[in-house]
Design an enzyme around this catalytic site. Sequence first.
Site, PDB file in Angstrom:
ATOM      1  N   ASP A  24      36.889  37.326  35.030  1.00  0.00           N
ATOM      2  CA  ASP A  24      38.861  37.411  34.561  1.00  0.00           C
ATOM      3  C   ASP A  24      38.472  36.516  34.104  1.00  0.00           C
ATOM      4  O   ASP A  24      38.162  35.295  32.700  1.00  0.00           O
ATOM      5  CB  ASP A  24      38.657  35.503  36.036  1.00  0.00           C
ATOM      6  N   ASN A  79      41.964  43.128  40.919  1.00  0.00           N
ATOM      7  CA  ASN A  79      43.298  43.466  40.843  1.00  0.00           C
ATOM      8  C   ASN A  79      44.159  43.476  39.436  1.00  0.00           C
ATOM      9  O   ASN A  79      45.073  44.523  39.883  1.00  0.00           O
ATOM     10  CB  ASN A  79      44.265  42.234  41.819  1.00  0.00           C
ATOM     11  N   HIS A 113      44.485  32.049  46.921  1.00  0.00           N
ATOM     12  CA  HIS A 113      43.182  33.200  46.855  1.00  0.00           C
ATOM     13  C   HIS A 113      42.412  33.218  48.480  1.00  0.00           C
ATOM     14  O   HIS A 113      41.704  33.958  48.607  1.00  0.00           O
ATOM     15  CB  HIS A 113      41.716  34.326  45.945  1.00  0.00           C
ATOM     16  N   HIS A 139      37.759  36.700  40.694  1.00  0.00           N
ATOM     17  CA  HIS A 139      39.351  35.916  41.370  1.00  0.00           C
ATOM     18  C   HIS A 139      39.709  34.881  41.322  1.00  0.00           C
ATOM     19  O   HIS A 139      41.092  34.229  41.660  1.00  0.00           O
ATOM     20  CB  HIS A 139      39.291  36.511  42.545  1.00  0.00           C
ATOM     21  N   VAL A 140      38.692  33.587  41.735  1.00  0.00           N
ATOM     22  CA  VAL A 140      39.259  32.426  41.705  1.00  0.00           C
ATOM     23  C   VAL A 140      38.649  31.956  41.062  1.00  0.00           C
ATOM     24  O   VAL A 140      38.070  31.845  40.110  1.00  0.00           O
ATOM     25  CB  VAL A 140      38.777  31.788  43.330  1.00  0.00           C
TER      26      VAL A 140
END
Length: 540
Positions: free
Chosen positions: A201, A284, A376, A403-404
């Site tokens: 990320d 994503n 999430h 993601h997190v």
Amino acid sequence: MTFRYDSITLQLLLLFCFLSPGTFSADFIPSTLDGPFVPVTVPLDTTLRGKAIDLPDTDPRVRRHVTGFEPEQISLSLSYDYDSIWVSWITGEFQIGKNVKPLDPTSIDSIVQFSTLRHSLSHEAKGHSLVYNQLYPFDGLFNYTSGIIHHVRITGLKPSTVYYYRCGDPSRHAMSKIRHFKTMPVSSPSSYPSRIAVVGDLGLTYNTTDTITHLLQNTPDLVLLIGDVSYANLYLTNGTSSDCYSCSFSDTPIHETYQPRWDYWGRFMETLTSKVPLMVVEGNHEIELQAESKTFEAYSSRFAFPFKESGSSSKLYYSFNAGGIHFVMLGAYISFDKSEEQYEWLKKDLAKFDRLVTPWLVVSWHPPWYSTYTAHYREAECMKEAMEELLYSYGTDIVFNGHVHAYERSNRVYNYELDPCGPVYIVVGDGGNREKMAIEHADEPGKCPDPLTTPDPAMGGEFCGWNFTKTGKFCWDQQPEYSALRESSFGHGILEVKNETWALWTWYRNQDSNSKVGDQIYIVREPNRCRIHNRLVNDC
């Protein structure tokens, strides 16, 4: 699920089950043999909650510094094994506007000159080139077409060897400066890359610049980027940005992106990517829907992947070797059910994976299965139900997720229960992106999300979270025992595999000096305890 332990193991568990990583002295580095650890939550440092700010297009680090068709955004990626490597770069300028005319990718050659001698680049390899478009068939939206993207695969390389190279088209007097890279060691139980950086990320903020500065100081031989790269999809096509797209641009006819952010990201990262191979898996933010329902165009076009070399039919999942480590990169945003192609490929890839050659099995994908943050929470439960048993049956050693936007390391776990033969799951979605840091935990009073809100439409939108906790609830009432350590902070990790059974994992926080670590542990394989591959039983 129940487990059977011998008497010595049981005594060790009783001794160490009350210990946490923070219990040990500063000079002692714990190992997974000392676990499972009592869960620890590092208190939130409120000074780190400032708004993340993207680098503007006026920052000199993202400006175009070449002229004509000279190469820029040079990057390396590994092929399947040590004897080959991919070199990628871009020539020509992108275009953005209502009417764009793509460049002709055949108008310039894709050539890499290379050698082990800096001043005698006697070998040459040729590759292919392409141009991609990001098109939006709506009034008022701008279209994008990229510069010419080149991918060249160099083969016949020696292991653990420094090569010098330059890329471009010599007939056009458009060649890069001479750069260098080092190949991976030969695949064997006794040879490993010295340091492997792991980050997720990332984005392109001032937090990102801190992360990459610290990462470079750790001199990695390889970098894993666990999804969410440029965050171009936090922008409209006119360059207007937001740290929450759906909050600010809810009336857009399609989820737009501002593709020049990819070019800015490639320019900023070139200092790293032109000398250290970067292996990426999609997140994503790489979906980037456009006309004709096309997705992942920027991601698939800008990076080279060893997908064909590893028997995959998709750039969204692949595998490769780095010394004695077999890496598997899985796609969470492509079909993963047991009846689908990715699952069949995974079975074949694991079946030919040989512990006598590559003792370590490391698997990565973007959204975590084991995370205790509200953000999430249990979002990837369907993927977990489809694939966890298979990964466990082959003795996966470490799993990296993003993601997190926080850091979390698990105890060894399988199906939400402590398991001495399960993988260690590490969430590193803390690279420094513009979206807010994850700070709330699902086990805090009043923070448990409604179960039916957790499925991700990008992953199929199906609810699979029926595997509740021991109390029958969707969330735990306290930090679950599988969670060893969690902290909300930006940073990156370094994996140093020492031999066929011991690996050192270190997590560095951006706010610290490189001499200080946020988390450190030896991850120890126990092949004698967990020696049966392809096991699908209730104990080890």
